[in-house]
Design an enzyme around this catalytic site. Sequence first.
Site, PDB file in Angstrom:
ATOM      1  N   ARG A 298      31.491  14.657  33.620  1.00 33.54           N
ATOM      2  CA  ARG A 298      32.856  14.403  33.129  1.00 33.54           C
ATOM      3  C   ARG A 298      33.503  15.670  32.579  1.00 33.54           C
ATOM      4  O   ARG A 298      34.721  15.820  32.644  1.00 33.54           O
ATOM      5  CB  ARG A 298      32.828  13.324  32.046  1.00 33.54           C
ATOM      6  CG  ARG A 298      32.593  11.956  32.653  1.00 33.54           C
ATOM      7  CD  ARG A 298      33.013  10.843  31.716  1.00 33.54           C
ATOM      8  NE  ARG A 298      33.150   9.606  32.457  1.00 33.54           N
ATOM      9  CZ  ARG A 298      32.651   8.439  32.070  1.00 33.54           C
ATOM     10  NH1 ARG A 298      32.001   8.336  30.936  1.00 33.54           N
ATOM     11  NH2 ARG A 298      32.841   7.373  32.806  1.00 33.54           N
TER      12      ARG A 298
ATOM     13  N   LYS B 196      29.399  -7.987  38.734  1.00 35.87           N
ATOM     14  CA  LYS B 196      30.571  -8.554  38.046  1.00 35.87           C
ATOM     15  C   LYS B 196      31.475  -9.223  39.069  1.00 35.87           C
ATOM     16  O   LYS B 196      32.332  -8.596  39.669  1.00 35.87           O
ATOM     17  CB  LYS B 196      31.330  -7.459  37.308  1.00 35.87           C
ATOM     18  CG  LYS B 196      30.644  -7.016  36.020  1.00 35.87           C
ATOM     19  CD  LYS B 196      31.372  -5.845  35.383  1.00 35.87           C
ATOM     20  CE  LYS B 196      30.955  -4.549  36.004  1.00 35.87           C
ATOM     21  NZ  LYS B 196      31.734  -3.385  35.655  1.00 35.87           N
TER      22      LYS B 196
ATOM     23  N   GLY C   2      30.919   2.419  37.948  1.00 36.69           N
ATOM     24  CA  GLY C   2      29.869   3.233  37.350  1.00 36.69           C
ATOM     25  C   GLY C   2      28.558   3.178  38.114  1.00 36.69           C
ATOM     26  O   GLY C   2      27.954   4.205  38.428  1.00 36.69           O
TER      27      GLY C   2
ATOM     28  N   GLY D 237      36.124   0.613  35.225  1.00 39.80           N
ATOM     29  CA  GLY D 237      37.036  -0.517  35.035  1.00 39.80           C
ATOM     30  C   GLY D 237      38.456  -0.180  35.460  1.00 39.80           C
ATOM     31  O   GLY D 237      39.156  -1.018  36.039  1.00 39.80           O
TER      32      GLY D 237
HETATM   33  P1  ADP Z   1      29.832  -1.154  39.486  1.00 36.44           P
HETATM   34  O1  ADP Z   1      29.374  -0.598  38.169  1.00 36.44           O
HETATM   35  O2  ADP Z   1      29.618  -0.225  40.612  1.00 36.44           O
HETATM   36  O3  ADP Z   1      31.235  -1.695  39.418  1.00 36.44           O
HETATM   37  P2  ADP Z   1      28.617  -3.707  38.893  1.00 36.44           P
HETATM   38  O4  ADP Z   1      28.513  -3.280  37.483  1.00 36.44           O
HETATM   39  O5  ADP Z   1      29.516  -4.818  39.235  1.00 36.44           O
HETATM   40  O6  ADP Z   1      28.934  -2.435  39.827  1.00 36.44           O
HETATM   41  O7  ADP Z   1      27.201  -4.131  39.435  1.00 36.44           O
HETATM   42  C1  ADP Z   1      26.084  -3.295  39.365  1.00 36.44           C
HETATM   43  C2  ADP Z   1      24.842  -4.072  39.064  1.00 36.44           C
HETATM   44  O8  ADP Z   1      24.705  -5.134  39.986  1.00 36.44           O
HETATM   45  C3  ADP Z   1      23.600  -3.241  39.176  1.00 36.44           C
HETATM   46  O9  ADP Z   1      23.014  -3.113  37.913  1.00 36.44           O
HETATM   47  C4  ADP Z   1      22.712  -4.060  40.124  1.00 36.44           C
HETATM   48  O10 ADP Z   1      21.369  -4.131  39.684  1.00 36.44           O
HETATM   49  C5  ADP Z   1      23.340  -5.426  40.094  1.00 36.44           C
HETATM   50  N1  ADP Z   1      23.076  -6.186  41.300  1.00 36.44           N
HETATM   51  C6  ADP Z   1      23.309  -5.826  42.577  1.00 36.44           C
HETATM   52  N2  ADP Z   1      22.895  -6.762  43.431  1.00 36.44           N
HETATM   53  C7  ADP Z   1      22.358  -7.766  42.692  1.00 36.44           C
HETATM   54  C8  ADP Z   1      21.741  -9.007  43.000  1.00 36.44           C
HETATM   55  N3  ADP Z   1      21.575  -9.419  44.260  1.00 36.44           N
HETATM   56  N4  ADP Z   1      21.315  -9.760  41.973  1.00 36.44           N
HETATM   57  C9  ADP Z   1      21.467  -9.357  40.707  1.00 36.44           C
HETATM   58  N5  ADP Z   1      22.036  -8.197  40.347  1.00 36.44           N
HETATM   59  C10 ADP Z   1      22.481  -7.398  41.321  1.00 36.44           C
HETATM   60 MG    MG Z   2      28.649  -1.509  36.326  1.00 38.72          MG
END
Ligand code: ADP
Ligand code: MG
Length: 397
Positions: free
Chosen positions: A36, A198, A354, A377
Amino acid sequence: MNKKTMDDVALAGKRVLVRVDFNVPLDHGRVADDTRLTASLPTIRKIIESKGRGILMSHLGRPKGEAKPDLTLKPVAARLSELLDQPVAFATDCIGDQAAGVVRSLKDGEVCLLENLRFHRAEEKNDPEFARQLAAWGDIYVNDAFGTAHRAHASTEGITKFITTCVAGYLMKAELNYLGGLLSDPKRPFVAVLGGAKVSGKLEVITHLMDKLDVFLIGGGMAFTFIKAQGKEIGKSLVEDELVGTARQILDDAKRLNKKFMLPVDCVMAKDLEPASKAAIADIGAIAPDMAGYDIGPKSARQFAERIGQAKTIFWNGPMGVFEHASFGGGTRVVAHAIAGATQSGAVSVVGGGDSVSAAREAGVSDKLSHISTGGGASLEFMEGKILPGVAALNDR
Ligand code: ADP
Ligand code: MG
Protein backbone atom coordinates in the site's frame (compact mmCIF):
# COMPACT_ATOMS: atom_id res chain seq x y z
CA MET A 1 -13.44 10.11 -15.51
CA ASN A 2 -15.39 13.26 -14.60
CA LYS A 3 -13.36 14.14 -11.49
CA LYS A 4 -10.40 16.50 -11.29
CA THR A 5 -7.02 14.96 -10.49
CA MET A 6 -3.66 16.19 -9.25
CA ASP A 7 -2.78 16.96 -12.85
CA ASP A 8 -5.41 19.68 -12.94
CA VAL A 9 -3.94 21.80 -10.13
CA ALA A 10 -0.67 23.65 -9.43
CA LEU A 11 1.05 22.15 -6.39
CA ALA A 12 4.17 24.34 -6.06
CA GLY A 13 4.45 26.01 -2.67
CA LYS A 14 1.06 24.61 -1.65
CA ARG A 15 0.25 22.52 1.42
CA VAL A 16 -1.15 19.38 -0.20
CA LEU A 17 -3.17 17.36 2.30
CA VAL A 18 -3.45 13.76 1.10
CA ARG A 19 -5.75 11.05 2.42
CA VAL A 20 -3.72 7.91 1.77
CA ASP A 21 -4.48 4.30 2.61
CA PHE A 22 -1.58 3.25 4.83
CA ASN A 23 -3.62 0.58 6.59
CA VAL A 24 -0.70 -1.87 6.37
CA PRO A 25 -0.01 -5.02 8.38
CA LEU A 26 2.53 -4.44 11.16
CA ASP A 27 4.73 -7.08 12.75
CA HIS A 28 6.58 -6.23 15.95
CA GLY A 29 6.54 -2.52 15.14
CA ARG A 30 7.69 -2.96 11.54
CA VAL A 31 5.76 -2.75 8.28
CA ALA A 32 5.22 -6.39 7.22
CA ASP A 33 3.91 -5.65 3.71
CA ASP A 34 4.51 -2.29 2.03
CA THR A 35 2.30 -2.85 -1.04
CA ARG A 36 0.00 0.00 0.00
CA LEU A 37 2.94 2.35 0.58
CA THR A 38 4.42 1.55 -2.82
CA ALA A 39 1.01 2.09 -4.42
CA SER A 40 0.87 5.67 -3.14
CA LEU A 41 4.42 6.62 -4.17
CA PRO A 42 3.48 8.16 -7.56
CA THR A 43 1.18 10.63 -5.80
CA ILE A 44 3.72 11.50 -3.11
CA ARG A 45 6.59 11.81 -5.59
CA LYS A 46 4.48 14.12 -7.76
CA ILE A 47 4.06 16.48 -4.78
CA ILE A 48 7.77 16.35 -4.00
CA GLU A 49 8.82 16.95 -7.61
CA SER A 50 6.30 19.79 -7.99
CA LYS A 51 7.79 21.45 -4.89
CA GLY A 52 4.57 21.15 -2.95
CA ARG A 53 4.45 20.25 0.75
CA GLY A 54 2.91 16.85 1.38
CA ILE A 55 0.86 16.29 4.51
CA LEU A 56 -0.23 12.65 4.57
CA MET A 57 -3.01 11.20 6.71
CA SER A 58 -4.40 7.67 7.08
CA HIS A 59 -6.11 5.26 9.39
CA LEU A 60 -4.52 2.03 10.61
CA GLY A 61 -6.57 -0.86 12.00
CA ARG A 62 -9.50 -0.37 14.34
CA PRO A 63 -8.38 1.61 17.40
CA LYS A 64 -12.03 2.70 17.97
CA GLY A 65 -11.25 6.23 19.09
CA GLU A 66 -8.38 5.37 21.43
CA ALA A 67 -4.66 6.12 20.99
CA LYS A 68 -3.50 2.47 20.88
CA PRO A 69 0.33 2.28 20.88
CA ASP A 70 0.33 -0.88 18.71
CA LEU A 71 -1.61 0.97 15.99
CA THR A 72 0.67 3.99 15.65
CA LEU A 73 1.67 5.05 12.13
CA LYS A 74 5.19 5.88 13.31
CA PRO A 75 6.79 2.75 11.80
CA VAL A 76 5.01 3.59 8.55
CA ALA A 77 6.69 7.01 8.48
CA ALA A 78 10.04 5.26 8.93
CA ARG A 79 9.39 2.80 6.08
CA LEU A 80 8.06 5.55 3.81
CA SER A 81 11.19 7.58 4.46
CA GLU A 82 13.29 4.61 3.24
CA LEU A 83 11.15 4.22 0.13
CA LEU A 84 11.31 7.94 -0.71
CA ASP A 85 14.94 8.25 0.32
CA GLN A 86 14.20 11.45 2.22
CA PRO A 87 13.00 12.28 5.75
CA VAL A 88 9.30 11.97 6.60
CA ALA A 89 8.37 14.11 9.62
CA PHE A 90 5.84 12.56 11.99
CA ALA A 91 3.08 14.30 13.94
CA THR A 92 2.13 12.40 17.10
CA ASP A 93 -1.52 13.42 16.70
CA CYS A 94 -3.43 14.26 13.53
CA ILE A 95 -4.82 17.49 15.05
CA GLY A 96 -3.56 19.95 17.67
CA ASP A 97 -0.50 22.08 18.36
CA GLN A 98 2.24 19.51 17.73
CA ALA A 99 0.78 18.69 14.30
CA ALA A 100 0.49 22.41 13.58
CA GLY A 101 4.20 22.77 14.34
CA VAL A 102 5.15 19.86 12.07
CA VAL A 103 3.05 21.23 9.21
CA ARG A 104 4.42 24.76 9.69
CA SER A 105 8.05 23.59 9.54
CA LEU A 106 7.55 21.77 6.22
CA LYS A 107 9.49 23.24 3.32
CA ASP A 108 8.68 22.91 -0.37
CA GLY A 109 9.35 19.34 -1.52
CA GLU A 110 9.09 17.92 2.02
CA VAL A 111 6.64 15.39 3.42
CA CYS A 112 5.11 14.59 6.80
CA LEU A 113 2.72 11.94 8.09
CA LEU A 114 0.04 12.54 10.70
CA GLU A 115 -0.79 9.98 13.40
CA ASN A 116 -3.65 7.49 12.94
CA LEU A 117 -6.90 9.34 12.19
CA ARG A 118 -8.98 6.71 13.98
CA PHE A 119 -7.37 7.53 17.32
CA HIS A 120 -10.27 10.00 17.26
CA ARG A 121 -13.80 8.64 17.20
CA ALA A 122 -14.77 11.82 15.35
CA GLU A 123 -13.09 10.49 12.18
CA GLU A 124 -15.55 7.67 11.52
CA LYS A 125 -18.44 9.78 12.81
CA ASN A 126 -17.63 12.34 10.12
CA ASP A 127 -17.68 15.03 12.80
CA PRO A 128 -17.66 18.48 11.12
CA GLU A 129 -15.50 20.13 13.81
CA PHE A 130 -12.85 17.39 13.47
CA ALA A 131 -13.03 17.65 9.67
CA ARG A 132 -12.49 21.42 9.94
CA GLN A 133 -9.43 20.89 12.15
CA LEU A 134 -7.92 18.46 9.63
CA ALA A 135 -8.76 20.78 6.75
CA ALA A 136 -6.69 23.54 8.39
CA TRP A 137 -3.50 21.68 7.33
CA GLY A 138 -4.11 21.93 3.59
CA ASP A 139 -4.55 24.40 0.75
CA ILE A 140 -5.38 21.51 -1.56
CA TYR A 141 -7.01 18.18 -0.65
CA VAL A 142 -6.09 15.00 -2.51
CA ASN A 143 -7.93 11.74 -1.93
CA ASP A 144 -5.78 8.75 -2.88
CA ALA A 145 -7.43 6.25 -0.53
CA PHE A 146 -9.81 4.37 -2.81
CA GLY A 147 -10.16 1.61 -0.20
CA THR A 148 -12.03 3.93 2.19
CA ALA A 149 -13.86 6.00 -0.43
CA HIS A 150 -17.06 4.04 0.21
CA ARG A 151 -17.19 5.47 3.74
CA ALA A 152 -18.24 9.06 4.48
CA HIS A 153 -15.65 9.83 7.14
CA ALA A 154 -14.17 13.16 8.23
CA SER A 155 -10.96 12.61 6.21
CA THR A 156 -12.74 11.30 3.10
CA GLU A 157 -15.93 13.37 2.89
CA GLY A 158 -16.44 15.91 5.69
CA ILE A 159 -13.11 17.60 4.97
CA THR A 160 -14.15 18.52 1.43
CA LYS A 161 -16.65 21.01 2.84
CA PHE A 162 -13.76 23.08 4.23
CA ILE A 163 -11.30 23.00 1.31
CA THR A 164 -12.23 24.37 -2.11
CA THR A 165 -9.80 22.37 -4.23
CA CYS A 166 -10.44 18.64 -3.79
CA VAL A 167 -8.98 16.26 -6.37
CA ALA A 168 -8.14 12.59 -6.96
CA GLY A 169 -4.61 11.24 -6.48
CA TYR A 170 -3.00 8.92 -9.02
CA LEU A 171 -4.01 5.71 -7.28
CA MET A 172 -7.60 6.89 -7.02
CA LYS A 173 -7.46 7.91 -10.67
CA ALA A 174 -6.21 4.48 -11.76
CA GLU A 175 -8.93 2.74 -9.76
CA LEU A 176 -11.68 4.91 -11.21
CA ASN A 177 -10.33 4.55 -14.74
CA TYR A 178 -10.06 0.76 -14.62
CA LEU A 179 -13.25 0.04 -12.70
CA GLY A 180 -15.14 2.80 -14.52
CA GLY A 181 -13.86 1.43 -17.84
CA LEU A 182 -15.38 -1.96 -17.06
CA LEU A 183 -18.77 -0.38 -16.58
CA SER A 184 -18.72 2.09 -19.44
CA ASP A 185 -17.12 0.48 -22.48
CA PRO A 186 -15.96 -3.11 -21.99
CA LYS A 187 -14.57 -5.09 -24.94
CA ARG A 188 -16.55 -8.30 -25.45
CA PRO A 189 -16.92 -10.97 -24.39
CA PHE A 190 -16.96 -9.50 -20.89
CA VAL A 191 -16.58 -12.28 -18.32
CA ALA A 192 -17.07 -12.03 -14.54
CA VAL A 193 -15.40 -14.64 -12.36
CA LEU A 194 -17.08 -14.53 -8.97
CA GLY A 195 -16.50 -16.60 -5.87
CA GLY A 196 -15.62 -16.26 -2.22
CA ALA A 197 -17.74 -16.36 0.86
CA LYS A 198 -19.62 -13.05 1.15
CA VAL A 199 -22.66 -13.94 -0.91
CA SER A 200 -24.92 -10.93 -0.35
CA GLY A 201 -22.65 -8.18 -1.74
CA LYS A 202 -21.76 -10.32 -4.72
CA LEU A 203 -25.35 -11.02 -5.66
CA GLU A 204 -25.84 -7.24 -5.87
CA VAL A 205 -22.86 -7.04 -8.21
CA ILE A 206 -24.39 -9.71 -10.43
CA THR A 207 -27.74 -7.94 -10.51
CA HIS A 208 -26.12 -4.61 -11.37
CA LEU A 209 -23.87 -6.11 -14.05
CA MET A 210 -26.48 -8.42 -15.57
CA ASP A 211 -27.02 -6.21 -18.64
CA LYS A 212 -23.34 -5.40 -19.15
CA LEU A 213 -21.81 -8.85 -18.87
CA ASP A 214 -21.80 -11.71 -21.35
CA VAL A 215 -20.55 -14.57 -19.18
CA PHE A 216 -20.79 -15.29 -15.46
CA LEU A 217 -18.50 -17.93 -13.94
CA ILE A 218 -19.58 -18.63 -10.38
CA GLY A 219 -17.40 -20.61 -8.00
CA GLY A 220 -16.35 -20.49 -4.35
CA GLY A 221 -18.75 -20.67 -1.44
CA MET A 222 -21.32 -18.46 -3.17
CA ALA A 223 -21.96 -21.06 -5.89
CA PHE A 224 -23.83 -23.29 -3.45
CA THR A 225 -26.58 -20.75 -2.86
CA PHE A 226 -27.26 -20.98 -6.62
CA ILE A 227 -26.93 -24.76 -6.67
CA LYS A 228 -29.44 -24.98 -3.83
CA ALA A 229 -31.72 -22.63 -5.81
CA GLN A 230 -31.64 -25.25 -8.59
CA GLY A 231 -32.93 -27.77 -6.06
CA LYS A 232 -29.75 -29.82 -5.82
CA GLU A 233 -28.19 -31.38 -2.73
CA ILE A 234 -25.29 -29.31 -1.34
CA GLY A 235 -24.59 -31.24 1.86
CA LYS A 236 -22.96 -29.02 4.50
CA SER A 237 -21.60 -26.53 1.96
CA LEU A 238 -21.73 -22.81 2.69
CA VAL A 239 -25.15 -21.37 1.90
CA GLU A 240 -27.14 -18.23 2.66
CA ASP A 241 -30.63 -19.63 2.89
CA GLU A 242 -32.38 -16.26 2.87
CA LEU A 243 -30.74 -15.49 -0.50
CA VAL A 244 -31.80 -18.66 -2.30
CA GLY A 245 -34.84 -16.79 -3.67
CA THR A 246 -32.64 -13.99 -5.02
CA ALA A 247 -30.32 -16.56 -6.55
CA ARG A 248 -33.27 -18.23 -8.30
CA GLN A 249 -34.36 -14.84 -9.67
CA ILE A 250 -30.84 -14.21 -10.99
CA LEU A 251 -30.79 -17.61 -12.70
CA ASP A 252 -34.14 -16.81 -14.36
CA ASP A 253 -32.97 -13.34 -15.47
CA ALA A 254 -29.75 -14.74 -16.91
CA LYS A 255 -31.71 -17.28 -18.93
CA ARG A 256 -34.23 -14.70 -20.17
CA LEU A 257 -31.43 -12.33 -21.22
CA ASN A 258 -29.48 -15.11 -22.90
CA LYS A 259 -26.42 -14.75 -20.69
CA LYS A 260 -23.96 -17.57 -20.21
CA PHE A 261 -24.28 -18.31 -16.49
CA MET A 262 -21.97 -21.14 -15.44
CA LEU A 263 -21.96 -22.90 -12.09
CA PRO A 264 -19.51 -25.63 -11.09
CA VAL A 265 -20.32 -29.11 -12.39
CA ASP A 266 -18.06 -30.77 -9.83
CA CYS A 267 -16.37 -29.90 -6.56
CA VAL A 268 -13.70 -30.96 -4.09
CA MET A 269 -15.50 -31.94 -0.90
CA ALA A 270 -14.52 -32.93 2.62
CA LYS A 271 -16.21 -33.45 6.00
CA ASP A 272 -14.58 -30.29 7.37
CA LEU A 273 -11.40 -28.24 7.04
CA GLU A 274 -9.35 -30.35 9.49
CA PRO A 275 -6.07 -31.52 7.90
CA ALA A 276 -6.95 -35.14 8.74
CA SER A 277 -10.23 -35.04 6.78
CA LYS A 278 -9.91 -36.67 3.37
CA ALA A 279 -10.81 -34.60 0.32
CA ALA A 280 -12.66 -36.19 -2.62
CA ILE A 281 -13.97 -35.05 -5.97
CA ALA A 282 -17.72 -35.28 -6.55
CA ASP A 283 -20.09 -34.19 -9.28
CA ILE A 284 -22.55 -31.51 -8.23
CA GLY A 285 -25.68 -33.42 -7.36
CA ALA A 286 -23.64 -36.19 -5.74
CA ILE A 287 -22.39 -34.31 -2.68
CA ALA A 288 -22.90 -36.49 0.38
CA PRO A 289 -25.17 -34.93 3.06
CA ASP A 290 -22.36 -34.85 5.64
CA MET A 291 -19.78 -33.28 3.27
CA ALA A 292 -19.11 -29.72 2.15
CA GLY A 293 -17.74 -28.42 -1.16
CA TYR A 294 -14.56 -26.44 -0.53
CA ASP A 295 -13.28 -25.93 -4.09
CA ILE A 296 -14.56 -26.20 -7.65
CA GLY A 297 -13.61 -29.54 -9.18
CA PRO A 298 -11.17 -30.12 -12.07
CA LYS A 299 -13.93 -30.35 -14.74
CA SER A 300 -15.37 -27.01 -13.62
CA ALA A 301 -11.92 -25.41 -13.51
CA ARG A 302 -11.28 -26.55 -17.09
CA GLN A 303 -14.65 -25.19 -18.31
CA PHE A 304 -14.07 -21.86 -16.55
CA ALA A 305 -10.53 -21.56 -17.92
CA GLU A 306 -11.81 -22.18 -21.45
CA ARG A 307 -14.35 -19.35 -21.17
CA ILE A 308 -11.75 -17.04 -19.64
CA GLY A 309 -9.48 -17.79 -22.59
CA GLN A 310 -12.09 -16.33 -24.97
CA ALA A 311 -12.66 -13.18 -22.89
CA LYS A 312 -11.64 -9.65 -23.88
CA THR A 313 -12.58 -8.13 -20.51
CA ILE A 314 -12.42 -9.94 -17.17
CA PHE A 315 -13.55 -8.91 -13.71
CA TRP A 316 -12.49 -11.29 -10.95
CA ASN A 317 -13.77 -11.11 -7.40
CA GLY A 318 -13.64 -13.97 -4.95
CA PRO A 319 -11.53 -17.16 -4.83
CA MET A 320 -12.94 -20.40 -6.29
CA GLY A 321 -12.36 -22.32 -3.07
CA VAL A 322 -10.81 -22.26 0.39
CA PHE A 323 -7.45 -21.48 -1.23
CA GLU A 324 -5.81 -20.99 2.18
CA HIS A 325 -5.78 -24.82 2.44
CA ALA A 326 -3.54 -26.64 -0.03
CA SER A 327 -6.20 -29.27 -0.85
CA PHE A 328 -8.72 -26.62 -1.89
CA GLY A 329 -6.57 -24.14 -3.79
CA GLY A 330 -6.47 -25.90 -7.17
CA GLY A 331 -9.53 -24.25 -8.74
CA THR A 332 -8.40 -20.74 -7.81
CA ARG A 333 -4.93 -21.44 -9.20
CA VAL A 334 -6.26 -22.68 -12.55
CA VAL A 335 -8.56 -19.65 -12.88
CA ALA A 336 -5.79 -17.22 -11.86
CA HIS A 337 -3.45 -18.60 -14.54
CA ALA A 338 -6.23 -18.55 -17.14
CA ILE A 339 -6.86 -14.86 -16.40
CA ALA A 340 -3.13 -14.11 -16.65
CA GLY A 341 -2.99 -15.99 -19.98
CA ALA A 342 -5.99 -14.09 -21.39
CA THR A 343 -4.37 -10.82 -20.31
CA GLN A 344 -1.20 -11.75 -22.15
CA SER A 345 -3.34 -12.29 -25.25
CA GLY A 346 -4.77 -8.78 -24.97
CA ALA A 347 -7.70 -8.97 -22.55
CA VAL A 348 -8.17 -6.33 -19.86
CA SER A 349 -8.31 -7.96 -16.42
CA VAL A 350 -9.26 -6.35 -13.13
CA VAL A 351 -9.11 -8.12 -9.78
CA GLY A 352 -10.85 -6.80 -6.68
CA GLY A 353 -11.31 -8.11 -3.15
CA GLY A 354 -8.75 -8.65 -0.42
CA ASP A 355 -8.67 -12.44 -0.60
CA SER A 356 -8.73 -12.54 -4.40
CA VAL A 357 -5.71 -10.27 -4.49
CA SER A 358 -3.84 -12.55 -2.04
CA ALA A 359 -4.86 -15.55 -4.15
CA ALA A 360 -3.56 -13.88 -7.32
CA ARG A 361 -0.30 -13.13 -5.56
CA GLU A 362 -0.01 -16.67 -4.24
CA ALA A 363 -0.57 -18.05 -7.74
CA GLY A 364 2.27 -15.80 -8.90
CA VAL A 365 0.18 -13.89 -11.45
CA SER A 366 -0.29 -10.53 -9.73
CA ASP A 367 2.06 -8.75 -12.16
CA LYS A 368 0.40 -10.40 -15.17
CA LEU A 369 -3.01 -8.77 -14.65
CA SER A 370 -4.07 -5.34 -15.97
CA HIS A 371 -5.15 -3.89 -12.65
CA ILE A 372 -5.27 -5.06 -9.04
CA SER A 373 -7.76 -2.99 -7.12
CA THR A 374 -6.56 -1.82 -3.71
CA GLY A 375 -10.13 -1.36 -2.53
CA GLY A 376 -11.84 -4.52 -1.27
CA GLY A 377 -15.25 -3.32 -0.15
CA ALA A 378 -14.95 -0.11 -2.17
CA SER A 379 -14.38 -1.87 -5.50
CA LEU A 380 -17.31 -4.17 -4.83
CA GLU A 381 -19.62 -1.25 -3.97
CA PHE A 382 -18.43 0.55 -7.11
CA MET A 383 -19.32 -2.50 -9.19
CA GLU A 384 -22.70 -2.65 -7.45
CA GLY A 385 -23.32 0.78 -8.94
CA LYS A 386 -23.27 2.56 -5.60
CA ILE A 387 -22.02 6.14 -5.29
CA LEU A 388 -18.81 6.30 -3.25
CA PRO A 389 -19.06 9.37 -0.98
CA GLY A 390 -15.29 9.94 -1.02
CA VAL A 391 -15.34 10.11 -4.81
CA ALA A 392 -18.56 12.07 -5.14
CA ALA A 393 -17.11 14.80 -2.89
CA LEU A 394 -14.19 15.57 -5.25
CA ASN A 395 -14.33 18.48 -7.72
CA ASP A 396 -15.98 17.71 -11.04
CA ARG A 397 -14.18 18.49 -14.25
P1 ADP B 1 -12.71 -11.32 -1.43
O1 ADP B 1 -11.97 -10.92 -0.18
O2 ADP B 1 -11.81 -11.59 -2.57
O3 ADP B 1 -13.82 -10.36 -1.77
P2 ADP B 1 -14.43 -13.07 0.08
O4 ADP B 1 -13.97 -12.40 1.31
O5 ADP B 1 -15.83 -12.92 -0.33
O6 ADP B 1 -13.46 -12.70 -1.15
O7 ADP B 1 -14.19 -14.62 0.20
C1 ADP B 1 -12.94 -15.17 0.49
C2 ADP B 1 -13.07 -16.37 1.38
O8 ADP B 1 -13.98 -17.29 0.81
C3 ADP B 1 -11.77 -17.10 1.56
O9 ADP B 1 -11.37 -17.00 2.89
C4 ADP B 1 -12.13 -18.55 1.19
O10 ADP B 1 -11.58 -19.49 2.10
C5 ADP B 1 -13.63 -18.57 1.28
N1 ADP B 1 -14.22 -19.59 0.44
C6 ADP B 1 -14.04 -19.79 -0.88
N2 ADP B 1 -14.71 -20.86 -1.31
C7 ADP B 1 -15.35 -21.39 -0.24
C8 ADP B 1 -16.19 -22.51 -0.03
N3 ADP B 1 -16.52 -23.34 -1.03
N4 ADP B 1 -16.65 -22.73 1.21
C9 ADP B 1 -16.32 -21.92 2.22
N5 ADP B 1 -15.53 -20.84 2.10
C10 ADP B 1 -15.04 -20.57 0.88
MG1 MG C 1 -12.42 -11.10 1.94
